[in-house]
Design an enzyme around this catalytic site. Sequence first.
Site, PDB file in Angstrom:
ATOM      1  N   SER A   1       0.748  -1.262   0.077  1.00 19.85           N
ATOM      2  CA  SER A   1       0.043  -0.106   0.023  1.00 19.85           C
ATOM      3  C   SER A   1       0.862   1.155  -0.190  1.00 19.85           C
ATOM      4  O   SER A   1       2.062   1.052   0.543  1.00 19.85           O
ATOM      5  CB  SER A   1      -0.797   0.059   1.204  1.00 19.85           C
ATOM      6  OG  SER A   1      -0.233   0.213   2.445  1.00 19.85           O
TER       7      SER A   1
ATOM      8  N   GLU B   1       6.744  -0.640  -4.791  1.00 17.48           N
ATOM      9  CA  GLU B   1       5.461  -0.501  -5.668  1.00 17.48           C
ATOM     10  C   GLU B   1       4.363  -0.263  -4.868  1.00 17.48           C
ATOM     11  O   GLU B   1       3.834  -1.144  -4.163  1.00 17.48           O
ATOM     12  CB  GLU B   1       5.443  -1.637  -6.841  1.00 17.48           C
ATOM     13  CG  GLU B   1       4.372  -1.817  -7.803  1.00 17.48           C
ATOM     14  CD  GLU B   1       3.552  -2.917  -7.854  1.00 17.48           C
ATOM     15  OE1 GLU B   1       2.389  -2.758  -7.400  1.00 17.48           O
ATOM     16  OE2 GLU B   1       3.859  -3.986  -8.089  1.00 17.48           O
TER      17      GLU B   1
ATOM     18  N   CYS C   1      -2.835  -5.032  -8.660  1.00 20.28           N
ATOM     19  CA  CYS C   1      -2.273  -3.557  -8.576  1.00 20.28           C
ATOM     20  C   CYS C   1      -2.624  -2.639  -9.793  1.00 20.28           C
ATOM     21  O   CYS C   1      -2.520  -1.796  -9.828  1.00 20.28           O
ATOM     22  CB  CYS C   1      -0.614  -3.554  -8.279  1.00 20.28           C
ATOM     23  SG  CYS C   1       0.348  -4.734  -8.941  1.00 20.28           S
TER      24      CYS C   1
END
Lengths: 517, 517
Positions: free
Chosen positions: A235, A258, A295
């Site tokens: 997150s 990421e 994602c």
Amino acid sequence: MQSDAVKPDAVQPEAVQTVPVWSADPRTGEQRAQVAVEAGPPDVDRAVRAAAAAEPALADRALRAALLRAAAERLESAAEEVIATADAETALGVPRLTGELARTTYQLRAFADIVDEGAFLDVVIDHADPALARPDLRRMKLPLGVVAVFSASNFPLAFSVPGGDTASALAAGCPVVVKAHPDHPATGELCAGLIREAARAIGVPEGVLGLVHGLEAGLELVRHPLTAAVGFTGSVRGGRALHDVAAARPRPIPFHGELGSLNPVLVTERAAATRAEELGAGLAGSFTLGNGQFCVKPGLVLVPAGEPALEKALVAAAGQAPAGPLLDPRIREAFLAGVEQRSAFPGVEVLLAAGSAPVEGAPLAVRAGVLAVAAAELREELLEECFGPLTVLVRYSGTEELAAVLDRLAGNLTATVQLAADERGPEAAALLQRLVPLAGRLVVDGWPTGVAVAPAMHHGGPYPATTSTSTSVGGTAIERWLRPVSYQNGPPELLPPELHDANPLAVPRRVDGRRES
Amino acid sequence: MQSDAVKPDAVQPEAVQTVPVWSADPRTGEQRAQVAVEAGPPDVDRAVRAAAAAEPALADRALRAALLRAAAERLESAAEEVIATADAETALGVPRLTGELARTTYQLRAFADIVDEGAFLDVVIDHADPALARPDLRRMKLPLGVVAVFSASNFPLAFSVPGGDTASALAAGCPVVVKAHPDHPATGELCAGLIREAARAIGVPEGVLGLVHGLEAGLELVRHPLTAAVGFTGSVRGGRALHDVAAARPRPIPFHGELGSLNPVLVTERAAATRAEELGAGLAGSFTLGNGQFCVKPGLVLVPAGEPALEKALVAAAGQAPAGPLLDPRIREAFLAGVEQRSAFPGVEVLLAAGSAPVEGAPLAVRAGVLAVAAAELREELLEECFGPLTVLVRYSGTEELAAVLDRLAGNLTATVQLAADERGPEAAALLQRLVPLAGRLVVDGWPTGVAVAPAMHHGGPYPATTSTSTSVGGTAIERWLRPVSYQNGPPELLPPELHDANPLAVPRRVDGRRES
């Protein structure tokens, strides 16, 4: 080697571990079994030191490649158990996890091939040139040291213990300590055991892959003096916190995180007019894939106002998506709260209501939803990622309104444009160009879900998509764990073979300015 | 494009500028002339926005290369004025500055050649492969955006306004805003004017190179939402502070800082026994070069105890080095204080006393010094860089004591080993290997001063030598200012020509796994 290296006597005496780590079933929320305990500072220290001690073994590139291939084999041999364990903890389903395991072993072997080829060493040789007052210089890339890898909730294999960060780090010659994800601790333990077995079998110290559990252990891992770099998937909040810890160390280290991504999709007026059915169905398939837990899920879709056909097709298809459990109760609560909050904003139209939808065997299942809002009423909160099966349509009227929305977007992993078949002229090119600053991957007439493991893949993007300019998927992911070193006037006897004129290991290189393949 | 972009109406009304920027003569400490005023936030904002507005012009690679070459030409045309101005402000002397200007223009042209070649674009094409469920993917590197460059005190040309950071950023397609160094503001203004003239002449907006003065302006520049990356050369203290500001931004940005380095030299027992005269004289030449004001000055030299010949030769040669001014009175004070502090530590022997040494025309001149200490008495403070003509010999007895000192060293730009002619066996190789973790460049039987501009150069090293794994010298310095972008299923009509199958611009690339030169 570093001035801030921990002195052995600074290590705390071992504390009794008291925080159990449970594997739980996200379909029901029930605990399955205790699989570990959270790691305290001495455990983290031990894992990092064991990893550092294994680094010399990885100096042999052939051994690195062998380790990656042996790890792939062990994972395949234990496929049934690995997949069953991962499914029990994540509810991602056997078909998806079978595919994910194949992706994981493919990735391990792809990095073994990269190690064999040696192009990543980036060897450059400049012979001495008295005319330029230039000494003999020979450069190659060397491993950074111990890499900390943070497992992702949504990929118990491909972005976790045996995943791309681990594979690329080992390929670079860096031992790894993984912070397990609490959503799949048993899978993490199982995979770590398999990789350690593979290491033992080929004579690499099993400390080459460590595994720790617990939030505090993760922080400790990033702070450890011998940790040389971090790979993270998760997150924005968690990733940013760890990024800041890495940057604040006495010796800052690279943090390749990421974090979050909206993955905007832009549907042109002519695309909506000519491809409504296909786009509606395609979008539904993409944003509900894996129950919206990717994602690269398309979370924001710019559609022309007044094109009901696309919206209708989307709602029809998304309404057919089966309800299913999310990865854990916390993610489920966040999803339900996110849906509720967004649905209540003025101007937001609920085209398909997401929500709790208990099914047989999965009382915690949820169903997908679609919201829509006029561009003029697009609130900041709707520009935040909502993890799970929800997408938000933003209805725009004309190019100015479209541009205004694009201007408000932060960095993304992907940006997609859906064009009509005949939109191939300068206007379409300009539109694509307009998306370039927004993302690391630009998709034309497709969907962002599905991240191919390929040399040309870039899985990263402007912040907050990633915290660096690197990728976590594809061959160039190895670059994150390397640093260049130049040797000046080194006699051949003292140089690594990769830097010898005769090129005994046949590595691709650049010599006196000329590229040799 | 970024969520934290400054809104135009958030800009403060312009304040009256009141802080003058003076050019001063370091030989005397006297002010020469006021050359500018410090930039306030509105000035910095204007410079960054003007730079951002110039970015589209740099998308044309041919124009970028032309700009770099035109800048080199303008600098050469104005060589006499540039050199005289730089000498008046820095006292580095006309011969050195003539050489530095040649290095600077060489660098600009080398980057123009790199732009022409296109290998830095790192083009990778993977055609669609249904067997691997792989879409068509085409990757290349694109510019990050506006780059902030911090000038170095000790290189008014090669690491300042027209220096390597600027050249590599422009080559990458990134406009630049330079923070001038207070030691040479007139040189900075002159060079910026020449580059802006070059830009105008070839049709690039002159905002492509901005220049601001002042400490606060530098902080503002790092904080500006449109600044995309930073290049810095300077002190550990200043660099770390800016690094932390870059990391703490709402959107963190890459900070490529070259901070401090001791540049340890290790002289083996047999080297000292067989090459005493040569090593003493060579070391004296290296640490006094440029009056000791190089980031690669050898500041710590491990010599075997009980080898007086080397020390004698060193002191004799260093004693002959002419006294000269340092770059500014602040650096001079820090040098004198550093020498005094270090000389007073227990066990420190002053072999040659550094200190104030006024000469004709340069009342602020200093002379070089050499200290020596037994390894057992090596204090932490002696492991800190002392900028200026001072080196510290550390006398070691045996390999254990040597290893203990090496263990205490932080990261460095360079590490050097001086061997005897017949030391080419496994022991020597192990010794060199022992230095690898310490530095980014390993010098054998030479001296670290002199950083060749060559493809195989790496000018960087573990922290605090640099804050990233990048180099600020040599062709790969361009990599700092780029990010990869992948196009998925992009129709040829919409793709940049670099990604077309036919390769109309003949860029080196990798296609379906095969390297093409």
